[in-house]
Design an enzyme around this catalytic site. Structure first.
Site, PDB file in Angstrom:
ATOM      1  N   SER A   1      18.786 104.633  88.825  1.00  0.00           N
ATOM      2  CA  SER A   1      18.456 104.301  87.627  1.00  0.00           C
ATOM      3  C   SER A   1      17.066 104.212  86.870  1.00  0.00           C
ATOM      4  O   SER A   1      16.920 103.817  85.759  1.00  0.00           O
ATOM      5  CB  SER A   1      19.173 102.823  87.113  1.00  0.00           C
TER       6      SER A   1
ATOM      7  N   LYS B   1      18.691  93.556  84.389  1.00  0.00           N
ATOM      8  CA  LYS B   1      17.570  94.008  84.207  1.00  0.00           C
ATOM      9  C   LYS B   1      16.643  93.895  82.996  1.00  0.00           C
ATOM     10  O   LYS B   1      15.571  93.932  82.974  1.00  0.00           O
ATOM     11  CB  LYS B   1      17.737  95.668  84.210  1.00  0.00           C
TER      12      LYS B   1
END
Length: 348
Positions: A243, A288
């Site tokens: 990611s 996140k």
């Protein structure tokens, strides 16, 4: 004490025991929490640039291009207890998800960790290719042997990391080219391979056999690798997963161009990246974003397929900028730095 009182006391004690046992009983869930966030324009904590480029002029940037991570508790080998799961369900920054979401059935924790490491390595290579492609820097590809299948013709003459440079005299730089030349040979046909092994030329003469689909094969698993014109090293320690690809690409572009992509701002983001610069979705977007905002980020680059989820959990003070491609993300950052408002935003 009456019989009724004794019965109530015993029942209460049993309920208490069951509650205590239940609270510490392992459950097949994993707790996801905000993890560390790291500036790709900074160093790895040991004075070494996190993204280090040798053999090409680089330029400084005093802003932030942070990649973000998710930490977890639990897993098949260290399951959380019911009390921890309940506490996580009540927490605003923790997600409790079924264990198989992170650890697929029939895969050990070590296998999952190994796969995450491989994905990080692939992500770094894709990020380098995407960044150089964006800058118009040619990146030739090469065909590499990942493995050979025992009992097949290749097993006797080829090995992992061999580079296939030609098949029957035809130069090859993609897997598709190798397969095309193999198909021309047909089942039972001869293929002469030009190979580079540890930078030394080697010849291999093989006879094809029929694969499961009836096409000619020799029993080698191939992949495409890149011949980068200069050295790029990305050092992130034991962090895994794909990611951070978008942020790695942005960091490389920023370092190789005089103009600052950040304008001194604290920018964070997430998203997988393909060698062509396409940005893909990731997991754990809520955690996140929390990690990014806590670290000081004011702008968060978000894959378009994560936008709906991100909008529903966006921390106060964090601007979401939709990132469909590396090129689009660069355009958005340039627009923000110049004060323009035409920047793609997340929308439901």
């Amino acid at each position: 004490m009456s019989r009724r009182a004794v019965t109530l006391a015993v029942a209460s004690a049993l309920v208490l025991v069951l509650a205590v046992v239940g609270a510490v009983m392992p459950v097949p869930y994993v707790a996801l929490m905000p993890g560390p966030t790291t500036n790709t324009l900074g160093d790895n904590g040991k004075g070494v640039p996190l993204v280090q480029i040798d053999g090409r002029q680089t330029y400084p940037d005093n802003g932030h291009l942070n990649f973000v991570t998710v930490t977890y508790r639990g897993g098949p080998e260290a399951r959380i207890d019911l009390f921890t799961a309940l506490r996580g369900w009540l927490s605003s920054d923790t997600a409790i998800v079924p264990e198989e979401t992170i650890f697929p059935k029939h895969e050990s924790q070590q296998q999952v960790d190994a796969e995450n490491t491989r994905q990080m390595q692939d992500s770094q290579q894709n990020a380098e290719a995407a960044a150089l492609h964006e800058l118009g820097i040619a990146v030739p590809t090469r065909v590499v042997v990942n493995s050979v299948q025992q009992g097949r013709p290749a097993a006797a003459q080829l090995a992992a990391n061999d580079e296939i440079t030609a098949v029957n005299g035809v130069k090859t730089s993609t897997v598709a080219q190798v397969k095309a030349e193999m198909n021309k040979a047909g089942v039972g046909g001869r293929v002469d391979l030009d190979v580079l092994r540890a930078d030394k030329p080697v010849k291999a003469a093989l006879t094809t056999v029929a694969g499961q689909d009836g096409k000619p094969v020799v029993g080698m698993v191939l992949s495409e690798d890149y011949k980068f014109p200069f050295k790029i090293n990305i050092s992130v320690g034991d962090i895994g997963g794909p990611s951070a690809g978008l942020m790695f690409s942005l960091s490389i572009v920023d370092k190789l161009t005089p103009q600052s992509l950040t304008g001194g701002k604290f920018i964070a983001g997430t998203g997988t990246i393909t060698p062509e610069g396409q940005v893909g979705p990731i997991g754990g977007i809520e955690q996140k974003m929390i990690a990014a905002r806590r670290a000081g980020a004011t702008i968060f680059l978000t894959p378009k397929d994560n936008c709906a989820e991100a909008l529903s959990a966006r921390p106060k003070g964090l601007r979401l900028v939709r990132a469909d491609t590396l090129h689009g993300a660069i355009q958005s950052l340039n627009a923000i730095n110049s004060g323009r408002g035409d920047v793609p935003a997340c929308s439901k």
